[in-house]
Design a protein around this motif. Structure first.
Motif, PDB file in Angstrom:
ATOM      1  N   PRO A  87       8.155   0.053   6.789  1.00 14.01           N
ATOM      2  CA  PRO A  87       6.704   0.139   6.966  1.00 14.01           C
ATOM      3  C   PRO A  87       6.389   0.173   8.463  1.00 14.01           C
ATOM      4  CG  PRO A  87       7.277  -1.634   5.439  1.00 14.01           C
ATOM      5  CD  PRO A  87       8.553  -1.186   6.091  1.00 14.01           C
ATOM      6  N   SER A  88       5.513   1.094   8.854  1.00 12.00           N
ATOM      7  CA  SER A  88       5.187   1.227  10.280  1.00 12.00           C
ATOM      8  C   SER A  88       3.869   1.965  10.431  1.00 12.00           C
ATOM      9  CB  SER A  88       6.289   2.026  10.982  1.00 12.00           C
ATOM     10  OG  SER A  88       5.840   2.459  12.251  1.00 12.00           O
ATOM     11  N   PRO A  89       2.992   1.494  11.336  1.00 12.32           N
ATOM     12  CA  PRO A  89       1.749   2.247  11.559  1.00 12.32           C
ATOM     13  C   PRO A  89       2.040   3.600  12.205  1.00 12.32           C
ATOM     14  CG  PRO A  89       1.939   0.424  13.119  1.00 12.32           C
ATOM     15  CD  PRO A  89       3.079   0.293  12.164  1.00 12.32           C
ATOM     16  N   MET A 135       6.984   4.523   6.830  1.00 13.65           N
ATOM     17  CA  MET A 135       5.803   4.738   6.012  1.00 13.65           C
ATOM     18  C   MET A 135       4.635   3.894   6.504  1.00 13.65           C
ATOM     19  SD  MET A 135       7.014   6.908   3.688  1.00 13.65           S
ATOM     20  CE  MET A 135       5.313   7.141   3.428  1.00 13.65           C
ATOM     21  N   SER A 136       3.491   4.543   6.694  1.00 16.76           N
ATOM     22  CA  SER A 136       2.263   3.846   7.073  1.00 16.76           C
ATOM     23  C   SER A 136       1.338   3.733   5.873  1.00 16.76           C
ATOM     24  CB  SER A 136       1.546   4.615   8.182  1.00 16.76           C
ATOM     25  OG  SER A 136       0.259   4.070   8.397  1.00 16.76           O
ATOM     26  N   LEU A 137       0.692   2.588   5.760  1.00 17.70           N
ATOM     27  CA  LEU A 137      -0.283   2.398   4.689  1.00 17.70           C
ATOM     28  C   LEU A 137      -1.595   3.108   5.017  1.00 17.70           C
ATOM     29  CD1 LEU A 137       0.587   0.751   2.299  1.00 17.70           C
ATOM     30  CD2 LEU A 137      -0.776  -1.138   3.145  1.00 17.70           C
ATOM     31  N   GLY A 138      -1.868   3.299   6.291  1.00 17.27           N
ATOM     32  CA  GLY A 138      -3.124   3.924   6.702  1.00 17.27           C
ATOM     33  C   GLY A 138      -3.313   3.725   8.192  1.00 17.27           C
ATOM     34  N   TYR A 140      -4.550   1.884  10.470  1.00 20.15           N
ATOM     35  CA  TYR A 140      -4.956   0.575  10.968  1.00 20.15           C
ATOM     36  C   TYR A 140      -3.680  -0.225  11.164  1.00 20.15           C
ATOM     37  CZ  TYR A 140      -4.577   0.244   5.940  1.00 20.15           C
ATOM     38  OH  TYR A 140      -4.131   0.374   4.643  1.00 20.15           O
ATOM     39  N   VAL A 141      -3.787  -1.330  11.912  1.00 20.30           N
ATOM     40  CA  VAL A 141      -2.569  -2.071  12.265  1.00 20.30           C
ATOM     41  C   VAL A 141      -2.553  -3.420  11.561  1.00 20.30           C
ATOM     42  CG1 VAL A 141      -1.207  -3.019  14.151  1.00 20.30           C
ATOM     43  CG2 VAL A 141      -2.442  -0.874  14.477  1.00 20.30           C
ATOM     44  N   LEU A 142      -1.464  -3.675  10.855  1.00 20.85           N
ATOM     45  CA  LEU A 142      -1.225  -4.964  10.213  1.00 20.85           C
ATOM     46  C   LEU A 142      -0.329  -5.789  11.134  1.00 20.85           C
ATOM     47  CD1 LEU A 142      -0.351  -3.397   6.747  1.00 20.85           C
ATOM     48  CD2 LEU A 142      -2.524  -4.463   7.387  1.00 20.85           C
ATOM     49  N   GLY A 144       2.510  -7.023  10.366  1.00 21.73           N
ATOM     50  CA  GLY A 144       3.911  -6.759  10.056  1.00 21.73           C
ATOM     51  C   GLY A 144       3.987  -5.915   8.806  1.00 21.73           C
ATOM     52  N   GLY A 145       5.197  -5.608   8.385  1.00 27.32           N
ATOM     53  CA  GLY A 145       5.377  -4.682   7.273  1.00 27.32           C
ATOM     54  C   GLY A 145       5.227  -5.283   5.892  1.00 27.32           C
ATOM     55  N   ALA A 148       2.300  -4.095   3.616  1.00 29.28           N
ATOM     56  CA  ALA A 148       2.537  -2.681   3.288  1.00 29.28           C
ATOM     57  C   ALA A 148       3.666  -2.559   2.272  1.00 29.28           C
ATOM     58  CB  ALA A 148       2.859  -1.893   4.555  1.00 29.28           C
TER      59      ALA A 148
HETATM   60  N1  ADE Z   1       2.850  -2.405   9.964  1.00 28.12           N
HETATM   61  C1  ADE Z   1       1.815  -2.611  10.765  1.00 28.12           C
HETATM   62  N2  ADE Z   1       0.791  -1.827  10.460  1.00 28.12           N
HETATM   63  C2  ADE Z   1       1.199  -1.064   9.394  1.00 28.12           C
HETATM   64  C3  ADE Z   1       0.599  -0.042   8.620  1.00 28.12           C
HETATM   65  N3  ADE Z   1      -0.641   0.399   8.841  1.00 28.12           N
HETATM   66  N4  ADE Z   1       1.317   0.511   7.635  1.00 28.12           N
HETATM   67  C4  ADE Z   1       2.573   0.098   7.405  1.00 28.12           C
HETATM   68  N5  ADE Z   1       3.186  -0.847   8.098  1.00 28.12           N
HETATM   69  C5  ADE Z   1       2.511  -1.447   9.098  1.00 28.12           C
END
Ligand code: ADE
Length: 230
Positions: A87-89, A135-138, A140-142, A144-145, A148
């Motif tokens: 998971p990654s933005p 893979m990004s959920l959308g 915006y920034v969380l 951590g993964g 997601a």
């Molecule tokens: N980790 C931080 N932000 C994320 C995002 N938007 N989607 C997936 N992983 C994330």
């Protein structure tokens, strides 16, 4: 399907014991294993992060524990080439089509990063062990993964045959046909001076189907015009 998750906060995933996914785990449809990344550290402090080369704010996750985790989880894989998801933005956007694609895999490994991310060499190394997908959920920034990863596990897990009791409910929902779902109503037919649309009480199945389709298009046009453009 086997799913292995690596995280420094394994208890995030306790919620996956509930509801339909919990049942899928209990019946063996979903073979889900949550691992603590610190189990692959060797020092007294179980260190998983360090300062970034080149300077900058925050900490970066060290490659060594990730390398050991990926070695162990891929060595024991039911698939010749497991899908390794980070998971990654900065990744590609996870959509219903991605969920459908992943639902056909025998083995998903999900590596949850924290802090400013994972040392980039981990992603390169992972490509020698499987298919790597960031893979990004959308947009915006969380923190951590983990959140997601949970969203992806739920979206994929419910597509495994047998997990959702009535497979027809999978066909009629938002995004399955590229449109948003039509509105739903239940009893009573009048509530706080708001009536259920007459057509739904008519018993005319063709008229109901046509009305629902129209509602899907109107909603999608109003709320998500980007989906119609696609
Ligand atoms: N980790 C931080 N932000 C994320 C995002 N938007 N989607 C997936 N992983 C994330």
């Amino acid at each position: 399907m086997r799913v292995d998750v690596v995280s420094i906060f394994p208890s995030y995933f306790d919620g996956l014991e509930l509801s339909l996914l919990g049942k899928a785990r209990a019946t063996g449809l979903l073979d889900l294993h949550i691992h603590d990344l610190r189990g692959w550290t060797g020092d007294r402090h179980r260190t998983v992060d360090d300062t970034p080369y080149g300077g900058g704010a925050g900490m970066v996750m060290k490659p060594e524990p990730w390398g050991l985790a990926l070695d162990e989880l891929t060595a024991d894989s039911p698939s010749a080439r497991p899908t390794i998801i980070f998971p990654s933005p900065a990744g590609e956007v996870f959509r219903q089509a991605t969920a459908r694609e992943f639902a056909h895999r025998d083995h998903l490994i999900i590596g949850c990063g924290r802090y400013e991310g994972i040392d980039e060499r981990v992603f390169e190394y992972a490509t020698t062990l499987g298919e790597v997908r960031l893979m990004s959920l959308g947009d915006y920034v969380l923190n951590g993964g983990e959140v997601a990863a949970m969203a992806m596990i739920e979206a994929v897990g419910r597509l495994i045959p047998g997990v959702v009791g009535n497979p027809e409910s999978l066909v009629e929902e938002s995004h399955e046909d590229g449109l948003l779902e039509y509105p739903s109503y239940t009893k009573p037919s009048s509530w706080r001076e708001r009536a259920v649309p007459d057509v739904l009480l008519s018993g005319n199945h063709a008229a109901i189907a046509a009305w629902r389709r129209e509602q899907q298009i109107v909603r999608t046009r109003d709320r998500r015009p980007d989906l119609l453009a696609d």
